[in-house]
Design an enzyme around this catalytic site. Structure first.
Site, PDB file in Angstrom:
ATOM      1  N   LYS A  75       0.837  -1.196   0.000  1.00  0.00           N
ATOM      2  CA  LYS A  75       0.000   0.000   0.000  1.00  0.00           C
ATOM      3  C   LYS A  75       0.878   1.254   0.000  1.00  0.00           C
ATOM      4  CE  LYS A  75      -3.995   1.756   2.662  1.00  0.00           C
ATOM      5  NZ  LYS A  75      -4.845   1.441   3.851  1.00  0.00           N
ATOM      6  N   SER A 134      -9.887  -1.539   7.100  1.00  0.00           N
ATOM      7  CA  SER A 134      -9.361  -1.223   5.770  1.00  0.00           C
ATOM      8  C   SER A 134      -8.621  -2.354   5.077  1.00  0.00           C
ATOM      9  CB  SER A 134      -8.438   0.003   5.848  1.00  0.00           C
ATOM     10  OG  SER A 134      -9.176   1.156   6.159  1.00  0.00           O
ATOM     11  N   SER A 156      -9.738   1.187   3.116  1.00  0.00           N
ATOM     12  CA  SER A 156      -8.949   2.048   2.245  1.00  0.00           C
ATOM     13  C   SER A 156      -7.902   1.295   1.431  1.00  0.00           C
ATOM     14  CB  SER A 156      -8.250   3.111   3.093  1.00  0.00           C
ATOM     15  OG  SER A 156      -7.344   2.512   4.014  1.00  0.00           O
TER      16      SER A 156
END
Length: 472
Positions: A74, A173, A149
């Protein structure tokens, strides 16, 4: 989706080299650009690391199961010399001066980082539509969001560009996008994995964790990244474990807690049927289902958004246009520099949460909101502790329904916030949780969330593995 074990087997028998696997991964990333899962692709760096892996293998110095395996991370985790944006305009051109501990550990195990994945800006969102670099597309249904996310990491695995990836989980997330895309997503116990080098959203809630095509992949990745870190004094002193050791243990004799609050109003009927169907299968395998109560869980979302936004307003105050990041060209005075750089650099959702966080921390409201939210956090933690006195693991939906339709972040933001209703309590209490597919509803996978005792990820993953086996 090929697994770590399958790719590692090809490397071991010589049918593939690390360079060849990396080239294939990079080619898949290029061919799936329409999904917008990646912000940065590290072609040159990845191929260099792959060549080093092949050299080690030729010399008989292979580092383990992850050596030579392409992995995505990420884009809120720092890698020295590479762009780290947190999907925000304010960090669009920021180049990290150091590497996150979790990334260092991955590379020390021989993993090849092929790219940095797209995400909700500063990890603030549940739909992956708040990124400055555009939304991520769900490969299973392009009309629906991939979850957030960490949607980019989930899609990177679901689309087969990599076998596994890292995300961060502040309120669901990792687990929520795993459920949206039909992969496995694990949030470890708070403190299990170092947060050093992770761009902070809410420091008492954030935790790095793995995505995998299988439970074993997630367990393998967790084993590589966990452990104490002198750079992060919240990391646990517990030694690293082999999280794959109990994957074949099954569920015979296990007591599964089923919270009555999680299976009532608000849960989609088809999703409920899929989850209850899987629980029935596990019961037939020798598990015992026990109804439990989490009486304060209805306050979880409210307390979460007070605590998370309060910490975010503090953490993001460092992005002021002075030391690094975006600087407004229109500013003529110091206050204008702060105000214009932040209003131009941050997106709407980030601004909304900073404002809310500043409000609940302000004089006159601190005791009424923030202090009360922390008290509720304690009550929720106590509820889980009491429940675990009579059960080994707790079962819950990962999401209240199917992935949301694209555009709801703008048209109905409250619905997006409430999509985390089953996940935020684990971040408030610091508990480990894993989402694993357990069936289908409306042609899309349904995620079953397993909640474990603190630092009992091995036991938690054994139940997840049994679920995975029954879902095939």
């Amino acid at each position: 989706m090929e697994t770590i074990q399958e790719l590692s087997g090809k490397l071991a028998n010589g049918s593939k080299t690390a360079v060849a696997l990396t080239e294939e991964s990079l080619a898949k990333i290029e061919s799936t650009k329409n999904l917008n899962a990646y912000i940065s692709v590290l072609n040159e760096r990845a191929l260099q690391k792959a060549a080093e892996s092949d050299k080690r293998r030729a010399e008989g110095k292979t580092l383990g199961a992850l050596d030579g395996i392409p992995v995505a991370v990420k884009d809120n985790m720092c890698i020295e010399g590479t762009r780290t944006t947190a999907a925000s305009k304010i960090l669009e051109n920021f180049v990290a001066p150091y590497t996150a501990t979790a990334i260092e550990k991955l590379e020390a195990a021989g993993a090849i980082i092929v790219g940095k994945t797209n995400m909700d800006e500063f990890a603030m969102g549940s739909s992956n539509e708040t990124s400055y670099f555009g939304k991520v597309i769900n490969p299973l249904d392009e009309s629906r969001v991939p979850g957030g996310s960490s949607g980019g990491s989930a899609v990177a695995v679901a689309s087969g560009t990599v076998a596994c990836a890292l995300g961060s989980d502040t309120g669901g997330s990792i687990r929520q996008p795993a459920a949206c895309t039909g992969v496995v997503g694990l949030k470890p116990t708070y403190g299990r994995v170092s947060r050093y080098g992770l761009l902070a959203y809410a420091s008492s809630l954030d935790q790095i964790g793995p995505f995998g095509a299988t439970v074993k992949d997630a367990a393998t990745l967790l084993g590589a990244i966990c452990g104490i870190d002198p750079h992060d004094n919240t990391t646990s002193t517990r030694p690293t474990e082999d999280f794959t050791a109990k994957l074949d243990a099954g569920v015979k004799g296990k007591v599964i807690g089923v919270p009555k609050e999680y299976f009532g109003e608000g849960l989609d009927a088809e999703c409920k049927a899929a989850i209850e169907g899987m629980l029935g299968k596990l019961e037939a395998e020798g598990a015992t289902l026990k109804e439990i109560s989490l009486p304060h869980i209805s306050y979880a979302v409210s307390s979460y958004y007070i605590i998370a936004t309060a910490e975010a307003s503090s953490n993001l105050s460092r992005y002021d246009g002075v030391r690094y990041g975006y600087r407004s060209k229109e500013a003529r005075k110091l206050f204008d520099l702060y105000a214009k750089s932040r209003s131009e650099g941050f997106g709407k959702e980030v601004q909304r949460r900073i404002l809310l966080g500043s409000y609940v921390l302000s004089a006159g409201f601190y005791d009424a909101y923030y202090v009360q939210a922390q008290k509720v956090r304690r009550l929720i933690t106590d509820d889980f502790n009491k429940a675990f006195e009579s059960c080994d693991v707790i079962a819950s939906p990962t999401m209240p329904g199917l992935p949301l339709k694209c555009g709801m972040n703008e048209s109905d933001p409250m619905a997006v916030y409430l999509s985390d209703i089953y996940t935020v309590s684990l971040n408030l209490s610091g508990l480990p949780g894993v989402s694993v597919p357990c069936g289908m509803a409306g042609g899309l996978p349904v995620g079953l969330q397993w909640i474990g005792k603190p630092f009992q990820e091995a036991d938690l993953l054994s139940v997840a593995a049994a679920t995975e086996k029954l879902n095939k």
